[in-house]
Design a protein around this motif. Structure first.
Motif, short mmCIF file in Angstrom:
data_model
loop_
_atom_site.label_atom_id
_atom_site.label_comp_id
_atom_site.label_asym_id
_atom_site.label_seq_id
_atom_site.Cartn_x
_atom_site.Cartn_y
_atom_site.Cartn_z
N ARG A 155 -30.81 -18.23 66.67
CA ARG A 155 -29.64 -18.92 66.15
C ARG A 155 -29.27 -18.30 64.81
O ARG A 155 -29.87 -17.31 64.40
CB ARG A 155 -29.90 -20.42 66.04
N PRO A 175 -22.49 -14.84 65.73
CA PRO A 175 -22.63 -15.52 67.02
C PRO A 175 -21.39 -15.37 67.90
O PRO A 175 -21.47 -15.46 69.12
CB PRO A 175 -22.83 -16.99 66.64
N ILE A 210 -27.80 -15.66 71.28
CA ILE A 210 -27.98 -17.06 70.88
C ILE A 210 -28.68 -17.82 72.01
O ILE A 210 -28.26 -17.78 73.16
CB ILE A 210 -26.62 -17.73 70.53
#
Length: 146
Positions: A76, A116, A125
Motif C-alpha cells: 500500500r 497507486p 496494491i
C-alpha cells in the motif's frame, strides 16, 4: 523532499524568467506573424503549472506518514517494494502519493517512485511477498516489502 524542493526552485525561477520574456517591451509583436511574446507566455504558463504541481507534491510528501510493513503485509502507500525477475534483474519501487516516475538513489540503489494510480502501482496494491507482477513482458516476483 530535497529533490522536489530543488525542482520547485528551478521551475519557479524558469516561470518567472519566461514571464519576464513574455512581457518585455522588446518582445512586443511587430505584426500578426510575430509570435515570440505569445510563445514565451505559453512557456511561462507551463512552467508555472509545473511549479504548482511540485508544490502540491512537496506538501503531500511532507504530510505523509510512513507505514510499517512485514513479510505478510499487503503493498500500500509508502511501501518500498523489491522485485526480482528470474534472470536476476531487480527493481526497487516506492509507492508514493505523487511524482510517479521520479528516480532516486538511496544507499547506492536506484529507487523509482510510482503511484497507486499508475498501471504498475494498481497491480502492486494489495499484493505481498511471493506474489508475481508483470512489467512489460517480464514476470517479477515481490521479494520484499518494507
Amino acid at each position: 523532499m530535497n529533490r522536489l524542493s530543488a525542482d520547485l526552485a528551478v521551475f519557479s525561477a524558469a516561470a518567472k524568467t519566461a514571464h519576464e520574456a513574455a512581457t518585455h517591451e522588446e518582445n512586443i509583436p511587430d505584426n500578426k506573424y510575430d509570435t515570440l511574446s505569445l510563445e514565451a507566455s505559453y512557456i511561462a504558463q507551463g512552467q508555472a503549472n509545473r511549479a504548482q504541481d511540485l508544490r502540491r507534491a512537496l506538501q503531500a510528501y511532507q504530510s505523509l506518514e510512513l507505514q510499517e510493513f512485514d513479510d505478510d503485509s499487503p503493498i500500500r502507500l509508502t511501501a518500498l517494494v523489491r522485485l526480482e525477475a528470474e534472470d536476476g534483474e531487480e527493481k526497487i519501487l516506492f509507492i508514493g502519493p505523487q511524482e510517479g516516475g521520479l528516480k532516486l538513489t538511496v544507499h547506492g540503489e536506484e529507487v523509482m517512485v510510482i503511484t497507486p494510480a499508475s498501471p504498475l502501482g494498481s497491480e502492486l496494491i494489495g499484493k505481498s511477498t511471493g506474489d508475481q507482477v508483470t512489467i512489460g513482458r517480464k514476470e517479477f516476483e515481490v521479494v520484499e516489502v518494507s
